[in-house]
Scaffold this active site. Structure first.
Site, PDB file in Angstrom:
ATOM      1  N   LYS A 156       0.822  -1.208   0.000  1.00  0.00           N
ATOM      2  CA  LYS A 156       0.000   0.000   0.000  1.00  0.00           C
ATOM      3  C   LYS A 156       0.865   1.271   0.000  1.00  0.00           C
ATOM      4  O   LYS A 156       0.425   2.330  -0.424  1.00  0.00           O
ATOM      5  CB  LYS A 156      -0.940   0.003   1.207  1.00  0.00           C
ATOM      6  CG  LYS A 156      -1.810  -1.257   1.288  1.00  0.00           C
ATOM      7  CD  LYS A 156      -3.244  -0.979   1.177  1.00  0.00           C
ATOM      8  CE  LYS A 156      -4.159  -2.189   1.121  1.00  0.00           C
ATOM      9  NZ  LYS A 156      -3.626  -3.530   1.180  1.00  0.00           N
TER      10      LYS A 156
HETATM   11  C1  LIG Z   1      -4.210  -4.713   0.482  1.00  0.00           C
HETATM   12  C2  LIG Z   1      -3.387  -5.923   0.353  1.00  0.00           C
HETATM   13  C3  LIG Z   1      -3.633  -6.910  -0.627  1.00  0.00           C
HETATM   14  C4  LIG Z   1      -4.807  -6.816  -1.581  1.00  0.00           C
HETATM   15  O1  LIG Z   1      -4.623  -5.842  -2.576  1.00  0.00           O
HETATM   16  P1  LIG Z   1      -5.863  -5.322  -3.435  1.00  0.00           P
HETATM   17  O2  LIG Z   1      -5.342  -4.210  -4.273  1.00  0.00           O
HETATM   18  O3  LIG Z   1      -6.884  -4.845  -2.434  1.00  0.00           O
HETATM   19  O4  LIG Z   1      -6.364  -6.454  -4.243  1.00  0.00           O
HETATM   20  C5  LIG Z   1      -2.787  -8.001  -0.702  1.00  0.00           C
HETATM   21  N1  LIG Z   1      -1.755  -8.146   0.172  1.00  0.00           N
HETATM   22  C6  LIG Z   1      -1.487  -7.219   1.114  1.00  0.00           C
HETATM   23  C7  LIG Z   1      -0.348  -7.446   2.037  1.00  0.00           C
HETATM   24  C8  LIG Z   1      -2.276  -6.077   1.246  1.00  0.00           C
HETATM   25  O5  LIG Z   1      -2.004  -5.170   2.212  1.00  0.00           O
END
Ligand SMILES: *Cc1c(COP(=O)(O)O)cnc(C)c1O
Length: 495
Positions: A112
């Protein structure tokens, strides 16, 4: 050429990129989508010589056409700096016969950070461009990862404030410490006496409370959201897929023009949609492989063409993928519906009313670039253990879901193209599940004491983000009841 954004649910919406970023959600409740996906203006031979920042600029300028070069480069420079523990920003690491695109080298050691370290700068630039003079107040409810990444991204960004609400007893120790030790003169963290849903609906209520919004406006504030449906979070993510392909080429792992497959551990469908956009821009990607955990709504959808959220919500060791309504899927549905906003709106209405919808054969055919798989808890843990035993590489639980799906896909399809696995979190972030999978978790050992043991096992130094929380002072102790969240906001803003 200028690129405009329209809504997935209504014709007639036409906004510039900066307007769409500022608005977050379209006025009709739909998501913003570019009127067309632009193509890459640089060749892979040019791209393979570029740094991460240059690649990001080359990709993002095609989407954010109303930003000047100076503005966009400024945002990129402020985002991808020494907050990341490697100049590569998103290193590509070969593990056995696959390539892991490590997206967890930012401030909060989850992917993120790739988008949330630039969103605050895109947002403040967008505000300036549109003569929005009010201070932007970001409200966020979090089940753990997003809150910290948003706090780190917005900390000390001029013209913004951020208030994060988390469920008092609903996050891991590492996650709670990450948030309550956050520095910055414009950040606040509030523990809510309730669960994640309570925190989330409290925030939603504040967004929808017109009188409250008006009151804030009079005092010089404007609410905004750092949610993953903002187009300003999606576009920065396209860059790392282009970067990864160019890197493979540079390292001689593939020949010019050779197609690769991309596997993404998926929750809200943002990350994999970014990979799809990269393909549409011209990156030689063949299949987009969507990997789910036991909450396999998306796997079922790609198999059957029926999206059905009416099922038990399962808590797994990959909590950031524990999700039954993948909000970014709407952008893909819109595409599959031939960019028909009425049809998309009708399907989303069905989802809201009945919790399910089904798509036509014709729509399904338009999704043929996608494949899907899932890993249960046992397969996830086994996949962590296998990579460790065979290659000495420790991956986190979310990445492990993708790693399992990648292996299964190759075996079942016989498709032996090179694979890029989106590696979405550092194993340190989910240390308990990772150490259990490795069989290194002693009885009654708490999370924090496992951290140095993981360092020993992996040979990868503890990231700064982890060292910090072990020493940092707790700076936020505010708590509130679920029905008093607006009062907490008033107290924080002094109104
Ligand atoms: C948010 C997240 C995901 C999922 O990603 P999306 O874009 O919501 O599909 C996968 N792995 C981790 C560690 C995350 O923080």
């Amino acid at each position: 050429m200028d690129l405009y954004y329209t809504s997935t649910r209504g014709a007639g919406v036409k906004m510039t990129a900066s307007e769409a970023i500022l608005a977050g959600l379209a006025p009709d409740g739909g998501l913003f989508v570019p009127e067309q996906i632009p193509s890459l203006k640089a060749s892979m031979d040019e791209l393979k010589m570029m740094s991460y920042k240059e690649t990001a600029y080359t990709v993002m300028r095609e989407f954010l056409t109303d930003f000047t070069e100076e503005e966009l480069r400024g945002c990129i420079d402020k985002a991808y700096d020494e907050k990341f523990d490697t100049e590569e920003i998103a290193p590509l690491v070969k593990v056995g016969d696959v390539h892991h695109l490590e997206l967890f080298h930012g401030a909060t050691i989850a992917f993120k950070d790739m988008a949330l370290s630039i969103l605050p700068h895109l947002l403040t630039t967008a505000a300036r461009k549109n003569r929005e003079d009010k201070e932007i107040v970001i409200l966020a409810a979090t089940s753990g990862d997003t809150g910290k990444a948003a706090l780190a991204g917005f900390a000390d960004v001029k013209g913004t404030r951020i208030i994060v609400f988390y469920p008092k007893n609903g996050v891991s120790k590492v996650q709670e410490l990450q948030m309550t030790t956050q520095k910055g003169s414009n950040v606040d963290v509030v523990a809510v006496h309730g669960n994640f849903d309570d925190a989330q609906s409290g925030v939603k209520k504040m967004f929808e409370d017109r009188a409250f919004g008006k009151e804030l406006e009079e005092k010089g504030y404007r609410f905004s959201s750092a949610n993953s449906i903002n187009i300003g979070r999606l576009i920065p993510q396209v860059a790392y897929y282009v970067y990864a392909y160019a890197k493979l080429l540079k390292q001689g792992e593939i020949k010019s023009g050779e197609q690769v497959n991309v596997i993404v551990p998926t929750g809200n469908f943002g990350n994999i949609l970014a990979a799809y956009y990269a393909k549409k821009m011209g990156a030689p990607i063949d299949k987009l492989i969507c990997a789910s955990n036991d909450n396999k709504v998306l796997f079922d959808f790609f198999q059957t063409g029926i999206y059905d959220r009416n099922r038990e919500f399962v808590l797994t060791t990959s909590p950031s993928m524990d999700i039954l309504v993948s909000s970014n899927l709407e952008r893909l549905i819109y595409m599959a519906a031939g960019e028909d906003p009425q049809r998309t709106a009708a399907l989303m209405e069905e989802l809201k009313e009945d919790g399910r919808y089904s798509i036509t054969e014709e729509m399904k055919e338009r999704l043929s670039d996608f494949a899907a798989g899932y890993a249960d808890e046992g397969q996830t843990a086994a996949s962590i253990k296998k990579a460790y035993d065979s290659a000495g590489y420790v991956m986190d639980t979310h990445t492990a879901v993708a790693s399992h799906v990648c292996g299964a896909y190759r075996k079942e399809s016989g498709d032996q193209k090179e694979c890029i696995i989106a590696s979405t979190a550092s194993p340190y972030k989910f240390v308990q599940s990772v150490m259990t999978a490795l069989g290194l978790q002693g009885e009654q050992e708490d999370e924090l004491s496992l951290l140095p043991k993981l360092q020993e096992a992996s040979g990868v130094e503890m990231p700064q983000a982890v060292k910090e929380i072990l020493e940092a002072k707790i700076l936020h102790r505010t708590e509130c009841d679920t029905d008093k969240m607006d009062e907490a906001v008033r107290a924080i803003l002094g109104i």
